[in-house]
Design a protein around this motif. Structure first.
Motif, mmCIF file in Angstrom:
data_model
loop_
_atom_site.group_PDB
_atom_site.id
_atom_site.type_symbol
_atom_site.label_atom_id
_atom_site.label_comp_id
_atom_site.label_asym_id
_atom_site.label_seq_id
_atom_site.Cartn_x
_atom_site.Cartn_y
_atom_site.Cartn_z
ATOM 1 N N VAL A 265 -6.805 1.444 6.610
ATOM 2 C CA VAL A 265 -7.899 1.791 7.516
ATOM 3 C C VAL A 265 -8.796 2.795 6.806
ATOM 4 C CG1 VAL A 265 -8.529 2.611 9.809
ATOM 5 C CG2 VAL A 265 -6.320 1.476 9.461
ATOM 6 N N ASP A 266 -9.953 2.318 6.352
ATOM 7 C CA ASP A 266 -10.882 3.173 5.604
ATOM 8 C C ASP A 266 -12.272 2.559 5.709
ATOM 9 O OD1 ASP A 266 -12.352 4.476 3.345
ATOM 10 O OD2 ASP A 266 -10.370 5.324 2.948
ATOM 11 N N ASP A 267 -13.288 3.406 5.901
ATOM 12 C CA ASP A 267 -14.639 2.874 6.051
ATOM 13 C C ASP A 267 -15.310 2.574 4.717
ATOM 14 O OD1 ASP A 267 -14.715 5.628 5.506
ATOM 15 O OD2 ASP A 267 -16.723 5.828 6.341
ATOM 16 N N GLU A 268 -14.668 2.941 3.597
ATOM 17 C CA GLU A 268 -15.236 2.658 2.279
ATOM 18 C C GLU A 268 -14.659 1.350 1.740
ATOM 19 O OE1 GLU A 268 -15.467 5.906 -0.497
ATOM 20 O OE2 GLU A 268 -15.098 7.350 1.115
ATOM 21 N N ALA A 269 -15.530 0.342 1.603
ATOM 22 C CA ALA A 269 -15.095 -0.990 1.173
ATOM 23 C C ALA A 269 -14.482 -0.969 -0.217
ATOM 24 C CB ALA A 269 -16.282 -1.956 1.204
ATOM 25 N N VAL A 270 -15.010 -0.125 -1.091
ATOM 26 C CA VAL A 270 -14.488 -0.055 -2.464
ATOM 27 C C VAL A 270 -13.037 0.413 -2.460
ATOM 28 C CG1 VAL A 270 -14.709 1.089 -4.705
ATOM 29 C CG2 VAL A 270 -16.756 0.331 -3.477
ATOM 30 N N ILE A 271 -12.745 1.427 -1.651
ATOM 31 C CA ILE A 271 -11.376 1.942 -1.574
ATOM 32 C C ILE A 271 -10.447 0.892 -0.989
ATOM 33 C CG2 ILE A 271 -9.888 3.626 -0.415
ATOM 34 C CD1 ILE A 271 -12.073 5.677 -0.741
ATOM 35 N N ARG A 272 -10.894 0.213 0.069
ATOM 36 C CA ARG A 272 -10.064 -0.832 0.668
ATOM 37 C C ARG A 272 -9.756 -1.929 -0.347
ATOM 38 N NH1 ARG A 272 -13.876 -0.807 4.728
ATOM 39 N NH2 ARG A 272 -14.335 -3.021 4.375
ATOM 40 N N LEU B 86 -7.202 -0.647 -2.991
ATOM 41 C CA LEU B 86 -5.841 -0.562 -2.467
ATOM 42 C C LEU B 86 -5.272 -1.950 -2.191
ATOM 43 C CD1 LEU B 86 -6.218 2.455 -0.008
ATOM 44 C CD2 LEU B 86 -4.986 2.425 -2.175
ATOM 45 N N LYS B 87 -6.082 -2.810 -1.632
ATOM 46 C CA LYS B 87 -5.609 -4.166 -1.301
ATOM 47 C C LYS B 87 -5.163 -4.900 -2.562
ATOM 48 C CE LYS B 87 -7.179 -8.521 0.819
ATOM 49 N NZ LYS B 87 -6.048 -8.680 1.746
ATOM 50 N N GLY B 88 -6.005 -4.857 -3.613
ATOM 51 C CA GLY B 88 -5.655 -5.542 -4.853
ATOM 52 C C GLY B 88 -4.386 -4.995 -5.478
ATOM 53 N N TYR B 89 -4.253 -3.670 -5.475
ATOM 54 C CA TYR B 89 -3.091 -3.035 -6.108
ATOM 55 C C TYR B 89 -1.799 -3.361 -5.362
ATOM 56 C CZ TYR B 89 -0.120 0.600 -8.111
ATOM 57 O OH TYR B 89 0.909 1.273 -8.723
ATOM 58 N N LEU C 109 -3.514 -5.867 5.064
ATOM 59 C CA LEU C 109 -4.589 -6.104 6.021
ATOM 60 C C LEU C 109 -5.589 -4.958 5.928
ATOM 61 C CD1 LEU C 109 -2.378 -7.153 9.077
ATOM 62 C CD2 LEU C 109 -3.540 -8.677 7.468
ATOM 63 N N GLU C 110 -6.815 -5.183 6.400
ATOM 64 C CA GLU C 110 -7.861 -4.169 6.285
ATOM 65 C C GLU C 110 -8.525 -3.900 7.633
ATOM 66 O OE1 GLU C 110 -10.663 -4.541 2.937
ATOM 67 O OE2 GLU C 110 -9.581 -6.397 2.430
ATOM 68 N N ALA C 111 -9.050 -2.666 7.761
ATOM 69 C CA ALA C 111 -9.877 -2.293 8.910
ATOM 70 C C ALA C 111 -10.809 -1.182 8.456
ATOM 71 C CB ALA C 111 -9.010 -1.819 10.074
#
Length: 236
Positions: free
Chosen positions: A8-15, A18-21, A30-32
């Protein structure tokens, strides 16, 4: 099979980072980007752990952590750009299990995730084992002038019911099932299931102090440097 993690993070780059890693490490991710999306994902998927940014555009991450903890035992790691100690303390008091501060190392975050999931699995196993012990034992456990009724979760003395909270009952049941044994605080935490109270070493001390007051006798012996011993002679 690895756990399901919600970022859960509003920064798409961070999401995306983290998702890829974590997907490479075998996790389902999952993302939000805000609180509303978090609840949308939370209500539709079996989520094991949430990485929750404190600074979200539509709500306060600390308030989200508190509401999450009131509703579930999901693991919560707060992700924050703040360095103030007060934020970290408040976050843990709200029910978070751990926190990391931006910028963070992905390997460090991975270790924290693994450790938290491992601790959660130990708690779950301890809950199952404790329930099995209760089911296999007689319904009533007697000590001193007290009767602990496991099925109805009641403590009686001379036919008078002594009211106990869920946390107090579980701790007393754990002690009565392990009489005359020194139990460390860590072991006591494993034998109880009240994670929603933000359980930690001091929580165990507080609950024991409350039990001492309610039982009007000191059956809980402090063994310095080791934990506590339930000194009563228990009869099944």
């Amino acid at each position: 099979m690895h756990a399901t993690v919600l970022i859960v993070d509003d920064e798409a780059v961070i999401r995306a980072r983290l998702k890829g890693y974590f997907e490479k490490e075998g996790y389902k991710v999952l993302e939000a980007e805000n609180g509303a999306e978090m609840w949308h994902q939370f209500e539709r998927h079996a989520i094991d752990l949430i990485m929750l940014d404190i600074n979200l555009p539509d709500c306060d991450g600390l308030s989200l952590a508190r509401e999450l903890r009131s509703r579930s035992h999901v693991g919560i790691i707060l992700v924050t750009g703040r360095d103030e100690t007060i934020d970290k303390i408040v976050g843990l008091e709200m029910g978070a299990d751990d926190y990391v501060t931006k910028p963070f190392e992905l390997r460090e975050l991975l270790v924290r995730v693994k450790n938290l999931l491992w601790r959660m699995s130990l708690v779950k196993l301890a809950e199952i084992n404790t329930l099995k012990e209760m089911e296999e034992s007689d319904d009533k456990i007697c000590f001193e002038n007290y009767i602990l009724v496991l099925n109805s979760r009641q403590l009686k003395r001379d036919n008078t019911i002594i009211k106990l909270t869920k946390a107090e009952f579980e701790l007393l049941a754990a002690f009565s099932l392990h009489p005359q044994q020194v139990l460390s605080r860590e072991r006591l935490m494993q034998l109880t299931s009240h994670r929603n109270e933000g359980v930690h070493d001091r929580t165990i001390d507080v609950i024991i102090r409350r039990l001492r007051n309610k039982l009007e006798t000191n059956l809980f012996v402090t063994v310095h440097g080791e934990g506590y011993l339930f000194a009563a002679k228990v009869k099944d």
